[in-house]
Design an enzyme around this catalytic site. Structure first.
Site, short mmCIF file in Angstrom:
data_model
loop_
_atom_site.label_atom_id
_atom_site.label_comp_id
_atom_site.label_asym_id
_atom_site.label_seq_id
_atom_site.Cartn_x
_atom_site.Cartn_y
_atom_site.Cartn_z
CG ASP A 58 0.67 1.80 -6.05
OD1 ASP A 58 1.62 1.00 -5.95
OD2 ASP A 58 -0.42 1.64 -5.45
CB THR A 105 -6.10 0.81 1.94
OG1 THR A 105 -5.43 -0.17 2.74
CG2 THR A 105 -6.74 1.82 2.88
CD GLU A 115 -3.86 -1.52 7.37
OE1 GLU A 115 -4.10 -1.02 8.47
OE2 GLU A 115 -3.32 -2.63 7.23
CE1 TYR A 135 -2.57 4.88 4.28
CE2 TYR A 135 -3.44 2.74 4.93
CZ TYR A 135 -3.01 3.61 3.94
OH TYR A 135 -3.02 3.21 2.62
CE LYS A 146 -5.00 6.05 1.75
NZ LYS A 146 -4.90 6.35 0.31
#
Ligand code: NAP
Ligand code: G4F
Length: 375
Positions: free
Chosen positions: A13, A132, A134, A161, A165
């Site tokens: 990105d 995210t 997620e 993760y 986040k």
């Protein structure tokens, strides 16, 4: 001239965003990690001569674990916009390095927010945090009435993760509310491209497909073929990152396509791009894929050949089974309309990997590396 700072500029990105901002006339500063081998492949084309007076891309050595370094870089470049894209971004690897991921992906965000505040830049500097899908964890009952995850859906992260986040998400929101900072979370669903890291599932598939089609590899191995993801193109998603920081108010935004597809279907589509039809047989860990037909004279493989096997080593201790996002708020309020769909994403990735693997094949056979040979 506007100044932007990007952490994670060497990633997928970061590289597309740097391109976009340079096109828009920004001076772009990027944070890159010191590594024992070169890690700037994705941005080398933007950074050919660091001594050129018109060089608008400037790189700084740094790391999201180092507060003083981050504070110094922010003080030096006094950015109008910070895009915090740096992260250990691989979900499966986060189970092996959970403490490190907490430090980089969670506390790293705090370090940036706090540096901006301590430097007195909270009125000047707008901050984008790479959040995210997620965070949702794929919990079926947390979808909205239309069957999507949106800005109001509850979170239930399912990996170190995701947990790191979620800290970053909330600390961004907290700094916005506590200190009136223009700090926003982009809750981005999976986005891919020819620049996607080689160990994420889409790129693993397109690379293996190209190599198998060219006869460079016999077969490959994947984990959960049933998992479903909402896959978009990274170029569309970085455009939205910029739009988020141009909005009138700081808010959090879901960016997604609103469609979901299995890993198995992504494999099928990738092989179909090169005229190869597959047949899947067996269930669970016994599932395999075989060549059913080849309609492209260039890529002729033995019919019935086994090209894919499930390997449980790629399963996660806790899996996110299905993700699908509702981008209505971004479509309606910011006018974000993606240019790519899944078919054009697969086409882009496959044509790029076929070109790359042809180059590998050519070099392996003793050819010279002439830059435009395969353009
Ligand atoms: P990526 O390709 O893995 O890039 C991650 C970047 O972070 C790389 O430049 C990497 O540097 C850098 N980085 C890693 N650890 C760092 C550290 N300790 N200090 C400073 N920089 C560090 O990821 P991406 O796909 O571009 O994703 C960008 C961001 O969006 C990430 O935060 C990711 O978690 C998040 N995100 C991605 C998706 C997606 O589908 N792609 C979806 C939602 C959110 P090296 O090049 O040196 O490794
Ligand atoms: O490509 P993946 O590794 O991406 P994942 O786990 O969805 O995470 C990516 O998207 C997130 C946004 O939702 C980002 F925040 C994150 O940084 C990253 O960019 O795996 C996708 C799916 C999973 O369900 C995984 O179990 O593919 C499944 N899978 C099946 N076989 C595999 C494999 N994943 C990988 N990496 N490798 C396999 O062999």
């Amino acid at each position: 001239m506007k100044v932007a700072l990007i952490s994670g500029i060497t990633g997928q990105d970061g590289s597309y965003l740097a391109e976009l901002l340079l096109e828009k006339g920004y001076e772009v500063h990027g944070i890159k990690r010191r590594a024992s081998s070169l890690n700037t492949d994705r941005i080398d084309h933007l950074y050919q001569d660091p001594h050129h007076p018109n060089q608008k891309l400037k790189l700084h050595y740094g790391d999201l674990t180092d507060s003083m370094n981050l504070t110094r870089i922010i003080e030096e470049c006094r950015p109008d916009e910070i895009y915090n894209l740096g992260a250990m971004s691989h979900v499966k690897v986060s189970f092996d390095t959970p403490e490190y991921v907490g430090n980089v992906d969670g506390l790293g965000t705090l370090r940036i927010l706090e540096a901006v505040r301590l430097l007195g830049l909270e009125k000047k500097t707008r901050i984008y945090q790479a959040s995210t899908s997620e965070l949702y964890g794929g919990i079926p009952e947390n979808k909205n009435d239309n069957g999507f995850y949106d800005e109001n859906s509850p979170f239930y992260p399912r990996s170190p993760y995701g947990v790191a986040k979620i800290y970053a998400f909330w600390i961004t929101k907290n700094y916005r509310e506590a200190y009136n900072m223009f700090a926003c979370n982009g809750i981005l669903f999976n986005h891919e491209s020819p620049r996607r890291g080689e160990t994420f599932v889409t790129r693993k598939i397109t690379r293996a497909t190209a190599r198998i089609a060219l006869g460079l590899q016999e077969k490959f191995y994947l984990g959960n073929l049933e998992a479903k993801r909402d896959w978009g193109h990274a170029k569309d998603y970085v455009r939205m990152m910029w739009m988020i920081l141009q909005a009138e108010q700081p808010e959090d935004w879901v960016i997604a396509t609103g469609k979901t597809t299995t890993v198995r279907e992504f494999v099928r589509m990738s092989f179909a791009e090169v005229g190869i039809e597959l047949e899947f047989k067996g269930l669970g860990i016994n599932e395999k894929a075989y060549i059913k037909s080849c309609n492209n004279l260039e890529y002729q493989l033995e019919l019935g050949k086994e090209i894919l096997t499930v390997d449980p080593k790629y399963f996660r201790p806790t899996e996110v089974d299905l993700l699908i996002g509702d981008p209505t708020k971004a479509n309606t309020n910011l006018g974000w309309i993606p240019e790519h769909d899944l078919a054009s994403l697969v086409n882009d990735m496959m044509s790029s990997d076929i070109k790359l693997m042809k180059k590998h094949q050519y070099l392996k056979n003793g050819g010279y590396d002439t830059i435009n040979h395969f353009e």
